[in-house]
Write a protein that holds these residues in place. Structure first.
Motif, PDB file in Angstrom:
ATOM      1  N   GLU A   1      24.360 -27.296 -23.753  1.00 59.11           N
ATOM      2  CA  GLU A   1      25.609 -27.771 -24.360  1.00 59.11           C
ATOM      3  C   GLU A   1      26.828 -27.459 -23.492  1.00 59.11           C
ATOM      4  O   GLU A   1      27.879 -28.074 -23.653  1.00 59.11           O
ATOM      5  N   THR A   2      26.697 -26.492 -22.563  1.00 58.56           N
ATOM      6  CA  THR A   2      27.847 -26.134 -21.723  1.00 58.56           C
ATOM      7  C   THR A   2      27.817 -26.930 -20.417  1.00 58.56           C
ATOM      8  O   THR A   2      28.657 -27.797 -20.190  1.00 58.56           O
ATOM      9  N   VAL A   3      26.851 -26.604 -19.561  1.00 57.04           N
ATOM     10  CA  VAL A   3      26.642 -27.319 -18.297  1.00 57.04           C
ATOM     11  C   VAL A   3      25.126 -27.328 -18.062  1.00 57.04           C
ATOM     12  O   VAL A   3      24.388 -26.624 -18.747  1.00 57.04           O
ATOM     13  N   TYR A   4      24.659 -28.110 -17.098  1.00 56.02           N
ATOM     14  CA  TYR A   4      23.222 -28.101 -16.797  1.00 56.02           C
ATOM     15  C   TYR A   4      22.845 -26.779 -16.126  1.00 56.02           C
ATOM     16  O   TYR A   4      23.655 -26.182 -15.417  1.00 56.02           O
ATOM     17  N   GLY A   5      21.612 -26.341 -16.369  1.00 60.77           N
ATOM     18  CA  GLY A   5      21.117 -25.112 -15.764  1.00 60.77           C
ATOM     19  C   GLY A   5      20.043 -25.414 -14.721  1.00 60.77           C
ATOM     20  O   GLY A   5      19.406 -26.464 -14.753  1.00 60.77           O
ATOM     21  N   LEU A   6      19.877 -24.476 -13.784  1.00 59.64           N
ATOM     22  CA  LEU A   6      18.834 -24.570 -12.752  1.00 59.64           C
ATOM     23  C   LEU A   6      17.842 -23.456 -13.048  1.00 59.64           C
ATOM     24  O   LEU A   6      18.108 -22.288 -12.764  1.00 59.64           O
ATOM     25  N   GLY A   7      16.712 -23.815 -13.671  1.00 66.27           N
ATOM     26  CA  GLY A   7      15.868 -22.794 -14.271  1.00 66.27           C
ATOM     27  C   GLY A   7      14.594 -22.448 -13.521  1.00 66.27           C
ATOM     28  O   GLY A   7      14.026 -23.265 -12.798  1.00 66.27           O
ATOM     29  N   ALA A   8      14.167 -21.200 -13.712  1.00 62.90           N
ATOM     30  CA  ALA A   8      12.875 -20.725 -13.225  1.00 62.90           C
ATOM     31  C   ALA A   8      12.333 -19.747 -14.259  1.00 62.90           C
ATOM     32  O   ALA A   8      13.089 -19.250 -15.102  1.00 62.90           O
ATOM     33  N   ARG A   9      11.020 -19.473 -14.165  1.00 63.43           N
ATOM     34  CA  ARG A   9      10.454 -18.440 -15.054  1.00 63.43           C
ATOM     35  C   ARG A   9      11.113 -17.105 -14.733  1.00 63.43           C
ATOM     36  O   ARG A   9      11.159 -16.696 -13.568  1.00 63.43           O
ATOM     37  N   LEU A  10      11.579 -16.421 -15.764  1.00 61.10           N
ATOM     38  CA  LEU A  10      12.220 -15.123 -15.544  1.00 61.10           C
ATOM     39  C   LEU A  10      11.248 -14.126 -14.906  1.00 61.10           C
ATOM     40  O   LEU A  10      11.645 -13.288 -14.103  1.00 61.10           O
ATOM     41  N   PHE A  11       9.983 -14.253 -15.262  1.00 63.24           N
ATOM     42  CA  PHE A  11       9.021 -13.246 -14.798  1.00 63.24           C
ATOM     43  C   PHE A  11       8.305 -13.642 -13.503  1.00 63.24           C
ATOM     44  O   PHE A  11       7.217 -13.163 -13.221  1.00 63.24           O
ATOM     45  N   ASP A  12       8.900 -14.533 -12.748  1.00 64.94           N
ATOM     46  CA  ASP A  12       8.308 -14.970 -11.481  1.00 64.94           C
ATOM     47  C   ASP A  12       9.315 -14.676 -10.361  1.00 64.94           C
ATOM     48  O   ASP A  12      10.268 -15.411 -10.138  1.00 64.94           O
ATOM     49  N   GLU A  13       9.084 -13.577  -9.683  1.00 61.88           N
ATOM     50  CA  GLU A  13      10.058 -13.115  -8.693  1.00 61.88           C
ATOM     51  C   GLU A  13      10.299 -14.136  -7.585  1.00 61.88           C
ATOM     52  O   GLU A  13      11.441 -14.344  -7.151  1.00 61.88           O
ATOM     53  N   GLN A  14       9.211 -14.770  -7.136  1.00 63.06           N
ATOM     54  CA  GLN A  14       9.382 -15.751  -6.059  1.00 63.06           C
ATOM     55  C   GLN A  14      10.215 -16.943  -6.514  1.00 63.06           C
ATOM     56  O   GLN A  14      11.020 -17.484  -5.753  1.00 63.06           O
ATOM     57  N   ALA A  15      10.002 -17.339  -7.754  1.00 61.76           N
ATOM     58  CA  ALA A  15      10.782 -18.469  -8.277  1.00 61.76           C
ATOM     59  C   ALA A  15      12.265 -18.080  -8.389  1.00 61.76           C
ATOM     60  O   ALA A  15      13.149 -18.887  -8.102  1.00 61.76           O
ATOM     61  N   LEU A  16      12.515 -16.831  -8.779  1.00 64.95           N
ATOM     62  CA  LEU A  16      13.915 -16.368  -8.855  1.00 64.95           C
ATOM     63  C   LEU A  16      14.556 -16.402  -7.463  1.00 64.95           C
ATOM     64  O   LEU A  16      15.695 -16.831  -7.296  1.00 64.95           O
ATOM     65  N   GLN A  17      13.786 -15.956  -6.478  1.00 65.68           N
ATOM     66  CA  GLN A  17      14.281 -16.005  -5.087  1.00 65.68           C
ATOM     67  C   GLN A  17      14.683 -17.424  -4.711  1.00 65.68           C
ATOM     68  O   GLN A  17      15.691 -17.649  -4.051  1.00 65.68           O
ATOM     69  N   LYS A  18      13.847 -18.365  -5.148  1.00 64.82           N
ATOM     70  CA  LYS A  18      14.120 -19.777  -4.827  1.00 64.82           C
ATOM     71  C   LYS A  18      15.449 -20.223  -5.410  1.00 64.82           C
ATOM     72  O   LYS A  18      16.173 -20.999  -4.787  1.00 64.82           O
ATOM     73  N   ILE A  19      15.757 -19.776  -6.619  1.00 61.26           N
ATOM     74  CA  ILE A  19      17.043 -20.160  -7.224  1.00 61.26           C
ATOM     75  C   ILE A  19      18.190 -19.775  -6.301  1.00 61.26           C
ATOM     76  O   ILE A  19      19.072 -20.578  -5.998  1.00 61.26           O
TER      77      ILE A  19
END
Ligand code: TXA
Ligand code: MG
Length: 319
Positions: free
Chosen positions: A23-41
């Motif tokens: 409802e605010t702005v679009y988000g760029l999401g990854a699994r919180l519990f996936d460290e590599q995916a967080l790195q990618k963000i």
């Protein structure tokens, strides 16, 4: 939509990135519990590693799991404002990954008030870490097409949605000490928060103040043109000064008339509607870029209510 959500969940479970509407702005999401995916963000956004992400949840159980010493008073805020545009900065539990919090002892959590976002989190069965879907420093994206243009080839999928209803990011409120303090103004205004808990205040902006919300110190919300703020009392005079300048002008007016200058190539009037101005700010930044605007004149509004968040973004876009 069900099929799209399933597809998105598959990407997330494979360590991918999915942009989604809120409802605010679009988000760029990854699994919180996936460290590599967080790195990618961080990599995809070119986001400074010291700027933590917001964790998006769909159930209060997730809040409990990710936090400790959660203050009882804050449940009043949750009752009133969740799901919605209020992010709570809480003490982080051992289960909340340090990387999403950029190493801080706190974690920022919000429950978005958006069907697709909530469906996605529920279908995944886990919280989703998601900053706004834009390259760091650029305006946030509030429309599907803006996300696709800015990030489409860098993520696995962009979930389609309508234009974000509110158009400015959530209010970030630090509840780790009393009084609770607003680190970033947003749609849930100081005035509204105070009605629930009267001693809530704005975080002080002192010289020596430690940076409380790291994102606040970085460049932000800047379109590809010069943004010039014009106070209403100087409107006519200032616009006249730009009339004969060799620059492609864009003009956003809140209450004032827009003159008929040849060099105005893009203009928007908001007729005194603050909510409409807030909703459209980022989308019109992107439209002004498409119109090859070089200088964008924007009428300022009073820093009260939603005007505080609006002017915060606008000032940083013009910095
Ligand atoms: O509306 C929103 O909040 C959107 C949608 C997608 O939910 N998200 C968003 O995320 O605006 P982002 O990453 O653009 O902004 C998050 C803000 C930053 O200013 C960041 O520094 C602050 O929240 N933040 C995140 N975690 C924090 C923490 N633990 N302590 C203090 N500030 C934090
Ligand atoms: Mg952002």
């Amino acid at each position: 939509m069900k099929r799209e959500i399933k597809k998105a969940v598959r990407f997330l479970n494979q360590g991918g990135l999915v942009c989604f509407p809120t409802e605010t702005v679009y988000g760029l999401g990854a699994r919180l519990f996936d460290e590599q995916a967080l790195q990618k963000i961080f990599k995809v956004k070119n986001r400074p590693m010291d700027n933590p992400l917001i964790v998006h949840i769909a159930d209060l159980k997730e809040l409990k799991m990710l936090t400790q010493n959660f203050p009882r008073a804050a449940f009043k805020l949750i009752e009133k404002f969740w799901p919605g545009p209020l992010t709570l900065v809480c003490k982080r539990s051992a289960l909340a990954p340090a990387l999403a919090s950029a190493g801080l002892k706190t974690v920022a959590i919000r429950m978005p008030n958006h069907r697709t976002a909530l469906e996605l989190i529920r279908a995944l069965g886990e919280p989703i870490a998601a900053p706004s879907a834009n390259i760091s420093g650029r305006p946030s994206s509030t429309r599907y097409q803006d996300v696709v243009r800015e990030l489409g080839n860098k993520v696995n999928m962009v979930l389609k949605g309508e234009q974000s209803e509110l158009g400015l990011e959530s209010t970030v409120l630090d509840i780790t000490r009393v009084p609770f303090r607003i680190l970033r103004p947003g749609f849930v205004t100081l005035e509204k928060l105070k009605k629930v808990l009267p001693n809530i205040c704005l975080a002080a902006k002192g010289k020596n103040k430690k940076v409380l919300s790291p994102g606040v110190k970085h460049q932000h919300y800047k379109p590809n043109c010069k943004v010039v703020l014009v106070e209403p009392q100087y409107w006519e005079k200032t616009l006249e000064q730009w009339q004969n300048q060799k620059t492609r002008l864009g003009v956003f007016s809140y209450s004032k008339k827009i003159p008929n200058f040849k060099n105005i190539v893009f203009n928007k009037m908001f007729h005194g509607n603050k909510f409409e101005m807030a909703k459209q700010l980022y989308s019109y930044f992107y439209d002004a870029e498409k119109a090859k605007v070089q200088t964008l004149l924007v009428e300022t509004i009073e820093q009260k209510g939603i005007g505080l968040a609006f002017m915060d973004r606008l000032k940083r876009a013009s910095a």
